[in-house]
Enzyme design. Structure first.
Site, mmCIF file in Angstrom:
data_model
loop_
_atom_site.group_PDB
_atom_site.id
_atom_site.type_symbol
_atom_site.label_atom_id
_atom_site.label_comp_id
_atom_site.label_asym_id
_atom_site.label_seq_id
_atom_site.Cartn_x
_atom_site.Cartn_y
_atom_site.Cartn_z
ATOM 1 N N SER A 1 0.823 -1.213 0.000
ATOM 2 C CA SER A 1 0.000 0.000 0.000
ATOM 3 C C SER A 1 0.857 1.263 0.000
ATOM 4 O O SER A 1 2.024 1.253 0.388
ATOM 5 C CB SER A 1 -0.906 0.023 1.236
HETATM 6 N N1 SAH Z 1 -1.016 -4.899 3.925
HETATM 7 C C1 SAH Z 1 -0.193 -5.202 2.768
HETATM 8 C C2 SAH Z 1 -0.835 -4.829 1.442
HETATM 9 C C3 SAH Z 1 -2.010 -5.639 1.172
HETATM 10 S S1 SAH Z 1 -2.368 -6.022 -0.516
HETATM 11 C C4 SAH Z 1 1.177 -4.567 2.881
HETATM 12 O O1 SAH Z 1 1.441 -3.843 3.848
HETATM 13 O O2 SAH Z 1 1.992 -4.824 2.002
HETATM 14 C C5 SAH Z 1 -3.735 -7.083 -0.143
HETATM 15 C C6 SAH Z 1 -3.349 -8.469 0.262
HETATM 16 O O3 SAH Z 1 -4.524 -9.124 0.700
HETATM 17 C C7 SAH Z 1 -2.784 -9.294 -0.877
HETATM 18 O O4 SAH Z 1 -1.545 -9.814 -0.536
HETATM 19 C C8 SAH Z 1 -3.825 -10.395 -1.053
HETATM 20 O O5 SAH Z 1 -3.279 -11.638 -1.462
HETATM 21 C C9 SAH Z 1 -4.445 -10.477 0.316
HETATM 22 N N2 SAH Z 1 -5.790 -11.065 0.379
HETATM 23 C C10 SAH Z 1 -6.795 -10.925 -0.504
HETATM 24 N N3 SAH Z 1 -7.887 -11.605 -0.102
HETATM 25 C C11 SAH Z 1 -7.557 -12.186 1.084
HETATM 26 C C12 SAH Z 1 -8.251 -13.039 1.989
HETATM 27 N N4 SAH Z 1 -9.505 -13.446 1.775
HETATM 28 N N5 SAH Z 1 -7.609 -13.461 3.112
HETATM 29 C C13 SAH Z 1 -6.330 -13.089 3.357
HETATM 30 N N6 SAH Z 1 -5.624 -12.294 2.530
HETATM 31 C C14 SAH Z 1 -6.213 -11.838 1.403
#
Ligand code: SAH
Length: 217
Positions: free
Chosen positions: A64
């Site tokens: 992010s």
């Molecule tokens: N917080 C992260 C950025 C998140 S990007 C950072 O600091 O880098 C969103 C993430 O959520 C992705 O890696 C994606 O694979 C994950 N994601 C999507 N759906 C999800 C779910 N149902 N359960 C767990 N993770 C999930």
């Protein structure tokens, strides 16, 4: 972290930009200063790590934008004794920032590759109060217990009831809510004796939350 000599200019700009955009919580600013964002992106993007933009990471996901990380962290109003659940570990960057401000972080990621990489980075930074698990944010086991704060970092069309149920009394849940390819809003839920309060904060853009553990690594 301690610097040898003055901090590099791009790091100074990083802090200035967060302040200029309205982040004022000193503890949050310190945590953002403390966590080296360049360790959370792959080498081709290291030079861009201090820019205020989201960047690509493995598995087609993104780390992010720093302002959004700081803003969400500020909105969580964390206290030292809080237990926090993050949905969407991604690079592990947000979890590292959270770890500086609360007692314990459990972070769930549906891609094993991302979970493993994030865990290694967090160990290297000695974030001993973070646990990274492969898991599905739409299906958080009851055994995980209740959380003071829940932060969802992938967009959900709706926040599922079972996830809201993992929130303790006086708890706050933040989630980007909206369609996968359309306008999303950051929504803040607060659980009180009287029920659940829901407030829309700002427009955001996140990768979608998808159900289930990823079949590819
Ligand atoms: N917080 C992260 C950025 C998140 S990007 C950072 O600091 O880098 C969103 C993430 O959520 C992705 O890696 C994606 O694979 C994950 N994601 C999507 N759906 C999800 C779910 N149902 N359960 C767990 N993770 C999930």
């Amino acid at each position: 972290m301690s610097f040898v000599g003055p901090p590099p200019p791009e790091k100074m700009m990083f802090q200035l930009n967060l302040r200029r955009r309205g982040i004022s919580d000193q503890a949050v600013l310190r945590a953002m200063d403390d966590v080296p964002r360049d360790l959370f992106v792959a080498p081709p993007h290291r030079d861009e790590a201090w820019r205020d933009t989201a960047l690509p990471i493995e598995c087609g996901q993104t780390i992010s934008q720093p302002f959004v990380v700081a803003y969400m962290t500020e909105q969580l109003q964390l206290q030292r004794d809080h237990r926090v659940l993050e949905i969407g570990t991604g690079s592990g960057y947000q979890a590292a920032v959270l770890s500086r401000l609360c007692r314990q972080v459990l972070t769930l990621e549906r891609f094993k590759t991302l979970a493993d990489t994030a865990r290694a980075r967090l160990e290297r930074l000695e974030c001993h109060n973070v646990e990274v698990r492969v898991g599905d944010g739409f299906d958080v086991p009851k055994e995980a217990g209740l959380f003071d704060r829940i932060l969802v970092t992938a967009a959900m069309e709706q926040v599922p009831e079972p996830l809201l149920a993992r929130l303790d009394l006086d708890g706050i849940l933040l989630a980007p809510v909206g369609p996968q390819s359309g306008a999303q809003n950051l929504v803040k839920f607060r659980k009180s004796k009287g029920g659940m309060e829901r407030k829309e904060l700002v427009a955001v853009r996140f990768v979608p939350a998808l159900p289930g553990i990823a079949r590819e690594l």
